[in-house]
Write an enzyme that holds these catalytic residues in place. Sequence first.
Site, PDB file in Angstrom:
ATOM      1  N   CYS A 380     -21.457  33.657  29.158  1.00  0.00           N
ATOM      2  CA  CYS A 380     -22.050  34.953  29.490  1.00  0.00           C
ATOM      3  C   CYS A 380     -20.948  35.952  29.865  1.00  0.00           C
ATOM      4  O   CYS A 380     -20.202  36.405  29.004  1.00  0.00           O
ATOM      5  CB  CYS A 380     -23.094  34.794  30.590  1.00  0.00           C
ATOM      6  SG  CYS A 380     -24.240  36.193  30.702  1.00  0.00           S
ATOM      7  N   HIS A 519     -26.468  30.595  27.939  1.00  0.00           N
ATOM      8  CA  HIS A 519     -26.171  29.608  28.989  1.00  0.00           C
ATOM      9  C   HIS A 519     -26.490  28.201  28.481  1.00  0.00           C
ATOM     10  O   HIS A 519     -27.575  27.669  28.738  1.00  0.00           O
ATOM     11  CB  HIS A 519     -26.985  29.917  30.247  1.00  0.00           C
ATOM     12  CG  HIS A 519     -26.540  31.151  30.955  1.00  0.00           C
ATOM     13  ND1 HIS A 519     -25.599  31.133  31.961  1.00  0.00           N
ATOM     14  CD2 HIS A 519     -26.886  32.453  30.778  1.00  0.00           C
ATOM     15  CE1 HIS A 519     -25.390  32.363  32.387  1.00  0.00           C
ATOM     16  NE2 HIS A 519     -26.158  33.187  31.692  1.00  0.00           N
ATOM     17  N   GLU A 521     -25.516  25.408  29.536  1.00  0.00           N
ATOM     18  CA  GLU A 521     -25.663  24.424  30.613  1.00  0.00           C
ATOM     19  C   GLU A 521     -27.119  24.176  30.974  1.00  0.00           C
ATOM     20  O   GLU A 521     -27.465  23.104  31.493  1.00  0.00           O
ATOM     21  CB  GLU A 521     -24.891  24.882  31.854  1.00  0.00           C
ATOM     22  CG  GLU A 521     -25.472  26.081  32.591  1.00  0.00           C
ATOM     23  CD  GLU A 521     -25.017  27.429  32.071  1.00  0.00           C
ATOM     24  OE1 GLU A 521     -25.206  28.434  32.775  1.00  0.00           O
ATOM     25  OE2 GLU A 521     -24.476  27.476  30.943  1.00  0.00           O
TER      26      GLU A 521
END
Length: 547
Positions: A380, A519, A521
């Site tokens: 990001c 993102h 993750e």
Amino acid sequence: MARFIFITGGVVSSLGKGLASAALGSLLQARGFSVRLRKLDPYLNVDPGTMSPFEHGEVFVTDDGAETDLDLGHYERFTGVPARMSDSVSSGRIYSDVLEKERRGDYLGKTIQVVPHVTNQIKEFISIGEDEVDFMLCEIGGTVGDIEGLPFFEAIRQFSHDQPRGQCIFMHLTLLPYLSASGELKTKPTQHSVKELQSIGIAPDILVCRSEQPIPEKEREKIALFCNVRKEAVVAAYDLKSIYEAPLAYHREGLDQAVLDAFAISPAPRPDLTIWQDVYDRIHNTDGEVNIAIVGKYIQLEDAYKSIKEALTHGGMANRVKVNVEWVDAEIFDREDPAPHLEGFHAILVPGGFGERGTEGKIRAAEFARTRKIPYLGICLGMQMAVIEAARNVAGLKDAGSEEFDHEAGEKRFTPVVYHLKEWVQGNRKVKRKVSDDKGGTMRLGAYDATLKDGSRVAQIYGTTGIDERHRHRYEVDTTYREQLEKCGLTFSGMSPDGRLPEIVEWADHPWFIGVQFHPELKSKPFAPHPLFADFVRAALDNSRLV
């Protein structure tokens, strides 16, 4: 119709209700049941989207664009069930919905009260999708006795009475403190917590007792007697080296069996814990280690980067290596050379964030990784800072910057390589935003598709040219400078399907340098590590062998 398990906590906060809920969900799955997990938070914010990371930690984002509590990340990581907007609610959202109904006249002029209007709204939320799964696990945030949480406790009390007998149980987490001076565990805090719960009409069926020491049989019997539960329903929760040991640890303590007994499910299906045994093996039987620096601005509270830390752990599992993470304050590099702080690390990760503080430090971290050929993953804001670094130091745009930090682009004070995203396509509709809009829920949120460039590193990593990932941002890299940057070697290797929004950049002449606008993750799991994190850790391992 689903069976409902309500998880509450007492004595102190942060006992691990979210982890216990997630682990229980995984154990029920191991026995062949389908599950869904929910979080009911008492705070008055509508959602955690506008809360400081120092206040609340990470904001977890779902595919359908909800900004939620980080416990939903635990739920997904342990069960693999994608969370939805309907899996997280706060007091703020409940009261907002009730007041909207009152303004529309839905209550036909009645006096609006906590009981029944607020509690009915909570019960409606709990009931969403009840026919879709075998078990619905609902965690109540905070601790019993909190004034903000009373409407939720009253709602679940009512809900249990509304359901057929045997459809709902209550699981309560408490603390068993150990007094070293007397050398004993004290059960009184647990007794008082259960008494408080009983005073509002809820009798726990299962007690999960957090303890640093083994619970002697005598204390277990005492808890069962004074808290009015079966001795087999007093479950110990000990400190663990890794949260991913929790399913096996809770199974050994009999939590899943206690739940099935409470529901009178007999004979109980035998659990298949193969997945969690493999996870345990990968955690404890490693073939090396790597050191990775996370250069961020919220490092004082590690929960601000919870999913990133866990995704790196998953990447380590995929490569059977231990990942040592060190948190580095990005602001240090605003005034100091990053070399002494970053030398010796096998890879560098720059995560997301908001606001100008620490951004120059992140830019210098990206430059260090690029010039020293150290594996770099920018997420990001970490991608945006890498692009600004490339624009300044390689493409010759010395005054490259972001509209997030200076809104005077019209005066040509800087070159806006990153701009405020004012419109984008979501499904079959166009979304428009203004800088002056409310902050909450106005970003580009949720899962969006991206198209990867054939032959790029990311296409090789994903094994496909079509992906979807979760986003949470309101600023975007400007494609105006794409050609200029690509001539210098920074490839725009992932774009939105309409070709307007950059999703991924990578340096073609670097061993491993990737920036992503989304993102990744948020979709990583211990039994299914995200491919980007798995390959990032592999690159770090390769680099460690060169050092």
